[in-house]
Design an enzyme around this catalytic site. Structure first.
Site, mmCIF file in Angstrom:
data_model
loop_
_atom_site.group_PDB
_atom_site.id
_atom_site.type_symbol
_atom_site.label_atom_id
_atom_site.label_comp_id
_atom_site.label_asym_id
_atom_site.label_seq_id
_atom_site.Cartn_x
_atom_site.Cartn_y
_atom_site.Cartn_z
ATOM 1 N N ASP A 1 0.834 -1.192 0.000
ATOM 2 C CA ASP A 1 0.000 0.000 0.000
ATOM 3 C C ASP A 1 0.877 1.253 0.000
ATOM 4 O O ASP A 1 1.800 1.366 0.801
ATOM 5 C CB ASP A 1 -0.854 -0.029 1.286
ATOM 6 N N GLU B 1 -14.417 7.123 0.181
ATOM 7 C CA GLU B 1 -14.596 7.057 1.638
ATOM 8 C C GLU B 1 -14.910 8.461 2.162
ATOM 9 O O GLU B 1 -15.922 8.664 2.829
ATOM 10 C CB GLU B 1 -13.318 6.511 2.305
#
Ligand SMILES: [Zn+2]
Length: 342
Positions: A145, A209
């Site tokens: 990530d 999000e």
């Protein structure tokens, strides 16, 4: 535990949206601290750190946890404790984000001094992974990530490492982008995603999000195969139809969304509407130690707050394997077990 909770525990589940750093509980933090701190923190101090009242407090706690991850021994312990916790919930396969970008950002001098720092950390993580497979019967894949609000060059380094290291470590299956979506979308990463895909890596992304549906469209436009959160898709009916038509796997994290304040309550979370619309929905915990709900809890909460029946929970579990990056034969084996779980 009532019968449905016992059944949820038995049900084979895959967790697809989980950050290693976010699985570190106060008791594991105490263990980590005792490995490296001259004056290790106590359990009550660690618990106080986790009882923050706002997002700033959350960030402070997260930073304190990441700071304790000094090197290989600490990462191995954190991964092993994570695997034990997952196995105890009936999770049989996990695909876990590793904040590789943060490792370099937090330790610039060490990174300069020791070109093999990350390789040593990764070997330790692999030891924990193999032990989990051997002793707990749980499989684990890594997702490297990068942090989208750092620089594109930093992400390039993370993804390049994933491409190089996966030749020797097939457990590295994918890349992802986390961080603050309000600062940077996905477009700057288009070329890097194309290169990663060409190197055989699968493409995940956090999208929608803290941002609107346009961020989800942008994430899809750079080739993202699996999307985290996707909270704002509910505001865009055409996007919902596209997600349904393409059966894009969605990694939903209801409790995380409530705790960070992007969703006012569990009742407001769109999971039920996504599911009823025919989207490929999966349930995940994101940062369970920080948000107070494991993936097992998420299944229970879906039952309690959204009326998911046993058969619908079975579908969610099946989705979690369908949406995984496991080989087809493995997926079929798990789908079979889920179908016969009584
Ligand atoms: Zn996440």
């Amino acid at each position: 535990m009532d019968p449905i909770e016992q059944w949820i525990r038995r049900l084979p589940k895959a967790e697809l949206h989980l950050h290693l750093e976010g699985t570190i509980t106060p008791s594991t933090l105490v263990e980590l601290s005792s490995l490296g701190d001259a004056a290790p923190i106590t359990l009550s101090q660690a618990e106080a750190l986790y009882s923050y009242a706002d997002f700033t407090g959350f960030l402070q706690a997260f930073k304190a946890v990441v700071t304790e991850l000094r090197g290989p021994a600490e990462y191995e312990l954190a991964a092993w404790r994570m695997l034990q916790a997952l196995a105890a919930q009936g999770v049989r396969h996990a695909e876990v984000f590793l904040s590789v970008g943060v490792i370099f950002r937090l330790r610039p001098e060490e990174d300069q001094r020791d070109p093999h720092l990350f390789a040593r950390i990764f070997s330790a993580l692999e030891r924990a992974r193999l032990r989990g497979e051997r002793e707990l019967g749980i499989t684990l894949y890594w997702i490297f990530d990068a942090v989208r609000h750092f620089t594109v060059d930093e992400a390039a380094r993370v993804f390049r490492l994933a491409a190089q290291m996966r030749r020797d470590h097939p457990s590295i299956v994918a890349i992802g982008l986390g961080g603050d979506e309000r600062q940077t979308g996905s477009t700057p990463y288009r070329a890097l995603y194309a290169q990663a895909a060409a190197a055989g890596l699968r493409l995940t992304n956090h999208a929608g999000e803290t941002t609107g549906p346009e961020a989800i469209r942008e994430a899809l436009s750079i080739g993202s195969e699996r999307l985290g959160h996707v909270l704002s898709a509910i505001r865009d009916p055409a996007l919902l139809d596209e997600l349904k038509l393409r059966q894009i796997p969605l990694e939903l994290n209801p409790t995380s969304n409530v705790r960070t304040g992007v969703c006012p309550s569990l009742q407001h979370h769109p999971i039920r509407r996504y599911f009823d619309h025919g989207l490929l929905v999966t349930l995940n915990s994101d940062d369970p130690a920080f948000f107070g709900a494991t993936v097992e809890d998420e299944y229970r909460l879906a039952h309690q707050h959204h009326g998911f029946t046993r058969e619908e929970l079975r579908t969610l579990a099946a989705n979690s394997f369908r949406a995984s990056f496991l080989p087809e034969a493995e997926k079929l084996r798990w789908l079979d077990q889920i179908g016969s779980c009584s």
